[in-house]
Motif scaffolding. Structure first.
Motif, mmCIF file in Angstrom:
data_model
loop_
_atom_site.group_PDB
_atom_site.id
_atom_site.type_symbol
_atom_site.label_atom_id
_atom_site.label_comp_id
_atom_site.label_asym_id
_atom_site.label_seq_id
_atom_site.Cartn_x
_atom_site.Cartn_y
_atom_site.Cartn_z
ATOM 1 N N GLY A 1 42.081 69.597 -34.249
ATOM 2 C CA GLY A 1 42.761 68.670 -33.356
ATOM 3 C C GLY A 1 41.845 67.859 -32.466
ATOM 4 N N SER A 2 40.525 68.090 -32.542
ATOM 5 C CA SER A 2 39.610 67.378 -31.636
ATOM 6 C C SER A 2 38.436 66.712 -32.343
ATOM 7 C CB SER A 2 39.058 68.366 -30.593
ATOM 8 O OG SER A 2 38.348 69.417 -31.228
ATOM 9 N N HIS A 3 38.361 66.827 -33.648
ATOM 10 C CA HIS A 3 37.187 66.292 -34.353
ATOM 11 C C HIS A 3 37.063 64.780 -34.182
ATOM 12 C CE1 HIS A 3 39.229 64.289 -37.761
ATOM 13 N NE2 HIS A 3 40.162 65.212 -37.579
ATOM 14 N N HIS A 4 38.193 64.078 -33.966
ATOM 15 C CA HIS A 4 38.128 62.620 -33.859
ATOM 16 C C HIS A 4 37.489 62.160 -32.532
ATOM 17 C CE1 HIS A 4 42.015 64.191 -32.518
ATOM 18 N NE2 HIS A 4 42.022 63.246 -31.586
ATOM 19 N N PHE A 5 37.271 63.079 -31.585
ATOM 20 C CA PHE A 5 36.577 62.737 -30.340
ATOM 21 C C PHE A 5 35.062 62.867 -30.484
ATOM 22 C CE2 PHE A 5 40.730 64.316 -28.659
ATOM 23 C CZ PHE A 5 41.188 63.096 -28.185
ATOM 24 N N ARG A 6 34.610 63.354 -31.636
ATOM 25 C CA ARG A 6 33.174 63.592 -31.835
ATOM 26 C C ARG A 6 32.577 62.479 -32.690
ATOM 27 N NH1 ARG A 6 31.969 69.823 -31.819
ATOM 28 N NH2 ARG A 6 33.880 70.651 -30.871
ATOM 29 N N SER A 7 31.299 62.228 -32.458
ATOM 30 C CA SER A 7 30.584 61.239 -33.272
ATOM 31 C C SER A 7 30.234 61.871 -34.619
ATOM 32 C CB SER A 7 29.302 60.823 -32.556
ATOM 33 O OG SER A 7 28.386 61.914 -32.524
ATOM 34 N N PRO A 8 29.891 61.059 -35.631
ATOM 35 C CA PRO A 8 29.474 61.619 -36.920
ATOM 36 C C PRO A 8 28.305 62.597 -36.776
ATOM 37 C CG PRO A 8 29.951 59.289 -37.163
ATOM 38 C CD PRO A 8 30.016 59.580 -35.697
ATOM 39 N N ALA A 9 27.356 62.279 -35.887
ATOM 40 C CA ALA A 9 26.217 63.180 -35.707
ATOM 41 C C ALA A 9 26.661 64.515 -35.130
ATOM 42 C CB ALA A 9 25.180 62.527 -34.797
ATOM 43 N N GLN A 10 27.594 64.486 -34.180
ATOM 44 C CA GLN A 10 28.105 65.730 -33.586
ATOM 45 C C GLN A 10 28.888 66.543 -34.618
ATOM 46 O OE1 GLN A 10 30.244 63.846 -30.351
ATOM 47 N NE2 GLN A 10 28.780 64.651 -28.826
ATOM 48 N N LYS A 11 29.636 65.871 -35.456
ATOM 49 C CA LYS A 11 30.373 66.576 -36.503
ATOM 50 C C LYS A 11 29.422 67.255 -37.481
ATOM 51 C CE LYS A 11 34.370 63.459 -36.430
ATOM 52 N NZ LYS A 11 35.159 62.473 -37.193
ATOM 53 N N ALA A 12 28.356 66.542 -37.859
ATOM 54 C CA ALA A 12 27.385 67.116 -38.786
ATOM 55 C C ALA A 12 26.689 68.324 -38.171
ATOM 56 C CB ALA A 12 26.364 66.057 -39.196
ATOM 57 N N ALA A 13 26.341 68.216 -36.882
ATOM 58 C CA ALA A 13 25.687 69.329 -36.195
ATOM 59 C C ALA A 13 26.629 70.528 -36.103
ATOM 60 C CB ALA A 13 25.243 68.899 -34.794
ATOM 61 N N TRP A 14 27.907 70.262 -35.795
ATOM 62 C CA TRP A 14 28.890 71.353 -35.738
ATOM 63 C C TRP A 14 29.026 72.032 -37.094
ATOM 64 C CZ3 TRP A 14 33.260 72.000 -38.673
ATOM 65 C CH2 TRP A 14 34.117 73.037 -38.292
ATOM 66 N N LEU A 15 29.101 71.221 -38.158
ATOM 67 C CA LEU A 15 29.273 71.768 -39.502
ATOM 68 C C LEU A 15 28.076 72.638 -39.887
ATOM 69 C CD1 LEU A 15 30.969 71.884 -42.071
ATOM 70 C CD2 LEU A 15 29.786 69.829 -42.862
ATOM 71 N N ARG A 16 26.859 72.179 -39.602
ATOM 72 C CA ARG A 16 25.666 72.973 -39.939
ATOM 73 C C ARG A 16 25.698 74.319 -39.229
ATOM 74 N NH1 ARG A 16 22.849 67.958 -39.611
ATOM 75 N NH2 ARG A 16 22.353 68.381 -37.423
ATOM 76 N N THR A 17 26.043 74.290 -37.951
ATOM 77 C CA THR A 17 26.034 75.526 -37.164
ATOM 78 C C THR A 17 27.107 76.503 -37.627
ATOM 79 O OG1 THR A 17 25.187 74.363 -35.223
ATOM 80 C CG2 THR A 17 26.253 76.480 -34.844
ATOM 81 N N GLU A 18 28.328 76.011 -37.738
ATOM 82 C CA GLU A 18 29.451 76.889 -38.064
ATOM 83 C C GLU A 18 29.396 77.381 -39.510
ATOM 84 O OE1 GLU A 18 31.509 78.148 -36.006
ATOM 85 O OE2 GLU A 18 30.809 76.994 -34.285
ATOM 86 N N LEU A 19 28.988 76.491 -40.418
ATOM 87 C CA LEU A 19 28.926 76.896 -41.821
ATOM 88 C C LEU A 19 27.802 77.910 -42.038
ATOM 89 C CD1 LEU A 19 30.158 76.578 -44.591
ATOM 90 C CD2 LEU A 19 28.666 74.600 -44.989
ATOM 91 N N ARG A 20 26.672 77.715 -41.325
ATOM 92 C CA ARG A 20 25.581 78.685 -41.422
ATOM 93 C C ARG A 20 26.033 80.058 -40.924
ATOM 94 N NH1 ARG A 20 22.133 76.207 -38.489
ATOM 95 N NH2 ARG A 20 21.144 75.057 -40.200
ATOM 96 N N ALA A 21 26.754 80.082 -39.830
ATOM 97 C CA ALA A 21 27.250 81.347 -39.287
ATOM 98 C C ALA A 21 28.256 81.993 -40.246
ATOM 99 C CB ALA A 21 27.895 81.113 -37.926
ATOM 100 N N HIS A 22 29.097 81.178 -40.845
ATOM 101 C CA HIS A 22 30.085 81.689 -41.802
ATOM 102 C C HIS A 22 29.403 82.335 -43.002
ATOM 103 C CE1 HIS A 22 33.693 81.823 -44.310
ATOM 104 N NE2 HIS A 22 33.041 81.148 -45.236
#
Length: 300
Positions: A256-277
């Protein structure tokens, strides 16, 4: 092409002919029954080289008499049988018929006389998906599915002496060939790298995935069982892990909040969360889940 038989991985010598045990001989029920030391097989042989083994009670799984009995009992129906003609794909064309069952026409029943004539003329009779309807083979396949972490299936091939046998085939499945009756001459590999071996009743041949293989009866009628073991690919594992990630809490929270993030922030979030997963994954459990998923989707 060389004619060297691969050395027996269990150290046994080849007998002129393996006698089938009589009475209540227990049929092979797991990997160790087929290859001896299962741990050593998986660590040293699996995926690395062709190898042959001795399994004297192999004939308790299925005999030539059993095959003819199944044919004559009248219950064989497509897709559980076929005949090889031009290629390695079984067909029921010319050897099946429509019967009236409970007042309704039901196509695909085996015609015993037509099958026998086809085998006598040099074609190969195939019993398919035996794990679905033969209890002994079904139990063995179930055990191998877990031990090898692979989707598994089993087909039996009855070849009359003098027939062309089973055409060359190469695929992504590991193969365990169990010789049940007679003798079969196997060629594994291609060109100057090919090797040839003759399997006698009570012997097992392992062929790694990706190796071309073909078979023909030696000088007598032959019955052999082919167990195909298809392990999940790296793509299968990646797709399953990603699907689980997208259904997890981290993906739900950002939905519900991804549209408030820039593409760079989304990519950084994905790297962090996917690595942890991925770091929290039990790889063995992931492989087992991928096997079960493939099993639901279809056979190896």
């Amino acid at each position: 092409m060389t004619t060297d038989t691969p050395p027996r991985a269990d150290g046994t010598t080849r007998a002129e002919e393996t006698r089938r045990s009589e009475g209540t001989t227990r049929a092979p029920a797991n990997l160790a029954d087929l290859v001896g030391d299962a741990d050593a097989f998986l660590a040293e042989v699996w995926g690395n080289r062709t190898a042959a083994f001795t399994c004297e009670p192999a004939g308790a799984l299925l005999s030539t008499a059993d095959v003819w009995r199944e044919l004559d009992c009248g219950s064989l129906v497509v897709p559980y049988f076929g005949v090889l003609r031009e290629d390695a794909t079984p067909t029921a064309a010319g050897v099946s018929e429509t019967r009236i069952v409970q007042t309704k026409p039901r196509p695909g029943y085996a015609k015993p006389a037509a099958v026998r004539q086809s085998v006598a003329s040099g074609h190969v009779f195939v019993l398919r998906q035996l794990e679905d309807w033969n209890a002994r083979i079904g139990a063995l396949v179930d055990a191998l599915r877990g031990e090898c972490r692979a989707q598994a299936g089993a087909d039996a091939y009855l070849c009359a002496a003098g027939s062309d046998g089973v055409p060359a085939r190469v695929d992504g499945a590991h193969t365990l060939v169990v010789q049940l009756d007679g003798r079969t001459r196997w060629v594994v590999g291609e060109g100057e790298h090919a090797s040839e071996t003759v399997l006698q009743a009570g012997e097992v041949l392992y062929v790694p995935a990706g190796r071309a293989r073909s078979a023909a009866p030696d000088d007598v009628d032959s019955l052999h069982l082919v167990i195909s073991l298809q392990q999940p690919t790296a793509r299968d594992l990646a797709e399953l892990a990603l699907a689980q990630f997208l259904k997890g809490s981290a993906a739900a929270e950002i939905a519900g909040s991804h549209h408030f993030r820039s593409p760079a922030q989304k990519a950084a979030w994905l790297r962090t969360e996917l690595r942890a997963h991925l770091a929290g994954h039990d790889l063995a459990a992931l492989a087992q889940q991928a096997v079960r998923l493939r099993q639901r989707e279809g056979r190896a």
